[in-house]
Design a protein around this motif. Structure first.
Motif, mmCIF file in Angstrom:
data_model
loop_
_atom_site.group_PDB
_atom_site.id
_atom_site.type_symbol
_atom_site.label_atom_id
_atom_site.label_comp_id
_atom_site.label_asym_id
_atom_site.label_seq_id
_atom_site.Cartn_x
_atom_site.Cartn_y
_atom_site.Cartn_z
ATOM 1 N N TRP A 424 0.825 -1.199 0.000
ATOM 2 C CA TRP A 424 0.000 0.000 0.000
ATOM 3 C C TRP A 424 0.867 1.259 0.000
ATOM 4 O O TRP A 424 0.588 2.229 -0.713
ATOM 5 N N GLN A 425 1.944 1.243 0.793
ATOM 6 C CA GLN A 425 2.822 2.417 0.861
ATOM 7 C C GLN A 425 3.550 2.658 -0.451
ATOM 8 O O GLN A 425 3.929 3.791 -0.768
ATOM 9 N N LEU A 426 3.739 1.598 -1.217
ATOM 10 C CA LEU A 426 4.399 1.738 -2.511
ATOM 11 C C LEU A 426 3.629 2.695 -3.422
ATOM 12 O O LEU A 426 4.217 3.399 -4.248
ATOM 13 N N LEU A 427 2.329 2.745 -3.262
ATOM 14 C CA LEU A 427 1.512 3.646 -4.083
ATOM 15 C C LEU A 427 1.912 5.105 -3.887
ATOM 16 O O LEU A 427 1.740 5.924 -4.792
ATOM 17 N N SER A 428 2.477 5.433 -2.713
ATOM 18 C CA SER A 428 2.831 6.828 -2.416
ATOM 19 C C SER A 428 3.993 7.328 -3.268
ATOM 20 O O SER A 428 4.204 8.540 -3.374
ATOM 21 N N VAL A 429 4.768 6.398 -3.878
ATOM 22 C CA VAL A 429 5.906 6.833 -4.696
ATOM 23 C C VAL A 429 5.623 6.668 -6.184
ATOM 24 O O VAL A 429 6.485 6.965 -7.015
ATOM 25 N N LYS A 430 4.424 6.208 -6.507
ATOM 26 C CA LYS A 430 4.077 6.064 -7.925
ATOM 27 C C LYS A 430 4.079 7.443 -8.583
ATOM 28 O O LYS A 430 3.490 8.390 -8.074
ATOM 29 N N GLY A 431 4.763 7.568 -9.688
ATOM 30 C CA GLY A 431 4.901 8.849 -10.365
ATOM 31 C C GLY A 431 6.093 9.663 -9.894
ATOM 32 O O GLY A 431 6.501 10.627 -10.552
ATOM 33 N N LYS A 432 6.684 9.270 -8.743
ATOM 34 C CA LYS A 432 7.859 9.967 -8.214
ATOM 35 C C LYS A 432 9.155 9.252 -8.589
ATOM 36 O O LYS A 432 10.242 9.803 -8.436
ATOM 37 N N ILE A 433 9.035 8.001 -9.009
ATOM 38 C CA ILE A 433 10.202 7.237 -9.452
ATOM 39 C C ILE A 433 9.915 6.726 -10.860
ATOM 40 O O ILE A 433 8.776 6.768 -11.335
ATOM 41 N N LYS A 434 10.949 6.234 -11.526
ATOM 42 C CA LYS A 434 10.781 5.726 -12.882
ATOM 43 C C LYS A 434 9.807 4.553 -12.886
ATOM 44 O O LYS A 434 9.767 3.758 -11.939
ATOM 45 N N GLU A 435 9.043 4.453 -13.950
ATOM 46 C CA GLU A 435 8.053 3.385 -14.048
ATOM 47 C C GLU A 435 8.709 2.010 -13.917
ATOM 48 O O GLU A 435 8.174 1.106 -13.273
ATOM 49 N N LYS A 436 9.890 1.864 -14.522
ATOM 50 C CA LYS A 436 10.610 0.590 -14.442
ATOM 51 C C LYS A 436 10.949 0.241 -12.997
ATOM 52 O O LYS A 436 10.835 -0.918 -12.579
ATOM 53 N N GLU A 437 11.377 1.235 -12.227
ATOM 54 C CA GLU A 437 11.726 0.994 -10.826
ATOM 55 C C GLU A 437 10.485 0.676 -9.998
ATOM 56 O O GLU A 437 10.514 -0.182 -9.113
ATOM 57 N N TYR A 438 9.403 1.378 -10.287
ATOM 58 C CA TYR A 438 8.148 1.107 -9.574
ATOM 59 C C TYR A 438 7.675 -0.318 -9.848
ATOM 60 O O TYR A 438 7.310 -1.055 -8.920
ATOM 61 N N ASN A 439 7.700 -0.709 -11.095
ATOM 62 C CA ASN A 439 7.250 -2.057 -11.460
ATOM 63 C C ASN A 439 8.142 -3.117 -10.829
ATOM 64 O O ASN A 439 7.655 -4.194 -10.425
ATOM 65 N N ASP A 440 9.437 -2.834 -10.744
ATOM 66 C CA ASP A 440 10.368 -3.785 -10.125
ATOM 67 C C ASP A 440 10.028 -3.972 -8.644
ATOM 68 O O ASP A 440 9.972 -5.103 -8.143
#
Length: 521
Positions: A424-440
């Motif tokens: 759930w907390q991962l959602l807070s960085v969506k759009g703040k980091i690269k899409e590739k890093e978020y997906n990883d």
């Protein structure tokens, strides 16, 4: 439980350390395991960023020197690995990196020194043969700057009378073997590093006594813990035990026992705790960090923070884990995402420990799910290295009651809740980091959740089977847990690169073993 074991992250810092002032740690080493030319070169390209000055080739790259020639009991390639390792050594030298290679002894002993499969170590010519083998190796491969010698998990263990025969005492066997190889190293101006890895406290003492009586030019390498990579083990008693020999401390950044870098195991507190302790000893001159296990690397993953921690503490022993977290998160993910990233990743140390080490006890098969007998036989291993701190814990895990059953399951439930919170907390960085890093990150935490669900069902089946004789009412619960294991295994995609706790077929095999035990009730 009669004894409640607190998790390491809570107890690490209840003491003061005096770290000896050292202008620079002499050895700053990375150890590679998999012979992938592109990968190895890519790693060496990163070495300067972490102030690394030495590279070690080991495990799947080289186990014994005869592999260089494509011969011996562990040959991996028809034409040998020698030319590939020569190319990598030259590449390392171009990067101002020294190169050491692993060697296991005794191994690949000629038939004339064997009798009914047992090495005759006192036979005439034996020691000259061994010295000559290394002299030839250095002549054929001058690119290697040194040897890292280890004595266990080899073809013939010199401390095992069923494999090696000699009139020499166990300490003298170690001394004689080390001295023989040292002669070739010294003659060829190569470094010799002796690993102190063995399985039993008695073997550790024999090895120490042998090392006490060899040249002080020989360096010693000891794991930060006394045996394999159980995070709840005490410090290795051999750290600082050699008054006149330089000592290197070996660390596992490959997560061999904590998910093999498939899942997050971000542990600055742990690595800081271990390395700051080691640095209090004046003869400790450096560290060697294992980077990859079966090709799954800590570099280029969230677990790179563990490598980062060793490098930063080496440069500045006063640096705190909190400072490391903040600096690393900003450097890797950016200022705006750093706090959120820390909130996501920091719990992973506790999560994995709760999943893989019930009540702090090792019973996993490396990072893989264990069969019943394997798990049961390993519960008490931790008692080898403690006086009595874990006796009550291991006794109750070996002979559980209903309270034990509830506690180990709740431990897994707590880990699963923490995983869900991180997702759930991962959602807070969506759009703040690269899409590739978020997906990883999303993929790794989803895999961690999958891992947690399998471990919950595994511990339920394992402990439930132990209790069935006195609590037959648990049979439906055990059966349900086994079914859950099987369903979770079937849910693993065929092409999934990262594995939760084992391959699908292996998980199913373990569940079938549980079913066989259940059928007896």
């Amino acid at each position: 439980m009669k004894v409640q074991i607190k998790y390491l992250v809570v107890t690490f810092f209840a003491f003061n350390l005096t770290i000896w002032a050292k202008p620079e740690m002499e050895i700053r080493s990375w150890q590679l395991h998999k012979l992938d030319m592109d990968y190895c070169k890519k790693v060496m390209d990163e070495a300067s960023k972490y102030d690394i000055n030495t590279i070690v080739f080991s495990h799947e790259m080289i186990w014994t020197t005869m592999q260089l020639y494509g011969t011996g009991a562990r040959k991996t390639e028809k034409n040998g690995v020698g030319e590939k390792l020569r190319e990598l050594a030259k590449y390392a030298h171009d990067k101002d990196l020294k190169v050491w290679i692993w060697t296991h002894e005794l191994a690949d002993v000629p038939a004339k020194y064997l009798k009914e499969g047992i090495v005759q170590m006192d036979a005439p010519g034996f020691w000259k043969w061994l010295e000559d083998r290394y002299a030839k190796m250095f002549l054929d491969f001058p690119e290697f700057d040194g040897l890292m010698m280890t004595f266990h998990e080899t073809q013939y263990k010199i401390f095992d009378n069923s494999e090696v025969a000699s009139k020499l005492s166990m300490p003298d066997r170690f001394q004689k073997l080390i001295n023989s190889i040292y002669k070739s190293c010294k003659k060829n101006k190569k470094e010799l590093i002796v690993r102190t890895f063995v399985y039993e406290p008695e073997q550790l003492e024999w090895l120490k006594q042998g090392l006490d009586n060899v040249s002080d030019d020989i360096m010693v390498q000891s794991k930060c813990i006394p045996h394999d990579w159980e995070p709840f083990y005490p410090h290795n008693p051999l750290i600082g035990a050699f008054r006149n020999k330089k000592q290197i401390v070996e660390f596992d950044c490959s997560s061999e026992y904590t998910g093999r870098n498939h899942i997050p195991y971000t542990s600055p507190e742990y690595f800081s705790y271990r390395w700051k302790y080691d640095m209090t000893f004046p003869k400790v001159v450096g560290y060697n960090a294992r980077l990859d296990h079966a090709g799954f690397d800590a570099l280029f993953t969230p677990n790179e923070i563990n490598i980062y921690t060793l490098a930063k503490i080496t440069q500045n022993p006063e640096m705190s884990p909190d400072e490391i977290w903040v600096n690393w998160a900003k450097e890797r993910y950016g200022q705006g995402a750093s706090k959120g990233i820390i909130d996501v990743l920091k719990p992973s140390f506790d999560i994995v420990n709760k999943l893989f080490f019930p009540q702090g006890v090792w019973f996993t098969r490396h990072s893989w799910l264990p069969a019943f007998d394997y798990a049961d036989s390993h519960i008490s291993y931790i008692n080898k290295w403690y006086k009595e701190e874990y006796i009550d814990v291991t006794e109750e895990l070996t002979n559980p009651n209903m309270e034990t059953f509830s506690q180990v399951r709740e431990e897994k439930d707590e880990a699963i809740r923490l995983i869900q919170k991180s997702l759930w907390q991962l959602l807070s960085v969506k759009g703040k980091i690269k899409e590739k890093e978020y997906n990883d990150l999303q993929e790794r935490f989803t895999l961690l959740l999958q891992t947690g669900l399998i471990w919950k069902s595994h511990i339920t089946a394992f402990m439930g089977l132990k209790l069935l004789k006195s609590h037959p009412e648990l049979k439906p619960i055990v059966k349900g847990a086994i079914n859950n294991i099987q369903q979770l295994a079937y849910n693993i995609p065929d092409k999934q690169v990262y594995k939760p706790v084992a391959d699908r077929d292996e998980i199913l095999k373990i569940s079938k073993g549980f079913e066989k035990l259940l059928s007896k009730y």
